[in-house]
Design an enzyme around this catalytic site. Sequence first.
Site, mmCIF file in Angstrom:
data_model
loop_
_atom_site.group_PDB
_atom_site.id
_atom_site.type_symbol
_atom_site.label_atom_id
_atom_site.label_comp_id
_atom_site.label_asym_id
_atom_site.label_seq_id
_atom_site.Cartn_x
_atom_site.Cartn_y
_atom_site.Cartn_z
ATOM 1 N N LYS A 65 -4.996 6.064 8.112
ATOM 2 C CA LYS A 65 -5.762 6.066 6.917
ATOM 3 C C LYS A 65 -6.325 7.703 6.876
ATOM 4 O O LYS A 65 -7.085 7.929 7.963
ATOM 5 C CB LYS A 65 -6.771 4.979 6.715
ATOM 6 N N SER A 122 -12.733 -3.146 0.175
ATOM 7 C CA SER A 122 -12.901 -2.241 1.311
ATOM 8 C C SER A 122 -14.306 -2.031 1.598
ATOM 9 O O SER A 122 -15.099 -1.454 0.763
ATOM 10 C CB SER A 122 -12.071 -0.826 1.525
ATOM 11 N N ARG A 155 0.794 -1.107 -0.070
ATOM 12 C CA ARG A 155 0.029 0.045 0.030
ATOM 13 C C ARG A 155 0.975 1.146 -0.046
ATOM 14 O O ARG A 155 1.663 1.498 0.966
ATOM 15 C CB ARG A 155 -0.832 -0.030 1.442
#
Length: 217
Positions: free
Chosen positions: A139, A110, A41
Amino acid sequence: MTVVRRLPRLYAIVDPLDTGRDPVALAEAMLAGGAPLIQLRSKGATSGDLFALARAIAPRARSAGALFLVNDRPDVARAVDADGVHLGQDDLPVPAARRVLGAERLVGVSTHDLEEARAAVAAGADYIGVGPIYPTASKIDALAPRGLVLVRSVRAAVRCPIVAIGGITSETAPDVLAAGADAVAMIAALVRADDPGGAVREALERVSQSRCPPDSA
Ligand code: 3NM
């Protein structure tokens, strides 16, 4: 690419956050610690940078026998022959990702509530991310924490594998699995640890000790 029948219980995410750590070194440490699955990521990366990282990590994961997923980008996943992709709500829809990746690679999505979870399953996701369970600083646009109640309600509604995410640590992982998650995802608990490989080892110990939820046995 590996054809996957079942997700491992620990889903380790390689995202250095603001640690300044090198993603490839982090991936190597996690794999050395026994991570059975890693996701790359890198939110701010250019396509070229993400591809270079993915290309460096993919063979390392393969030789460690771990699954390798790329966040957000089916094209990059395909280009490095990764095992699949993890999609956010604003990324390509599942069928479009499958057109890029083929039928066998994993496509995860997600989700943050029951409606999104049901929609992702209906769209053909191989697994759904469910969160954030606990508060998280990893996040930028994370929603308010949903708590274990979200895991329980999604578990009751779908048979699709659930990867719980958001503020999960080795200490809380057994509670999350007991609530019905099939796997726990972790970023900060691993990448902020003094020894990310050791943190993976510890997390694996904790998740292997926890009981399997009855409906995913
Ligand atoms: N997705 P940490 S929460 C990447 O709710 C991500 O969909 C979330 O990182 C979601 O383990 C999250 O450090 C951050 O809390 C997870």
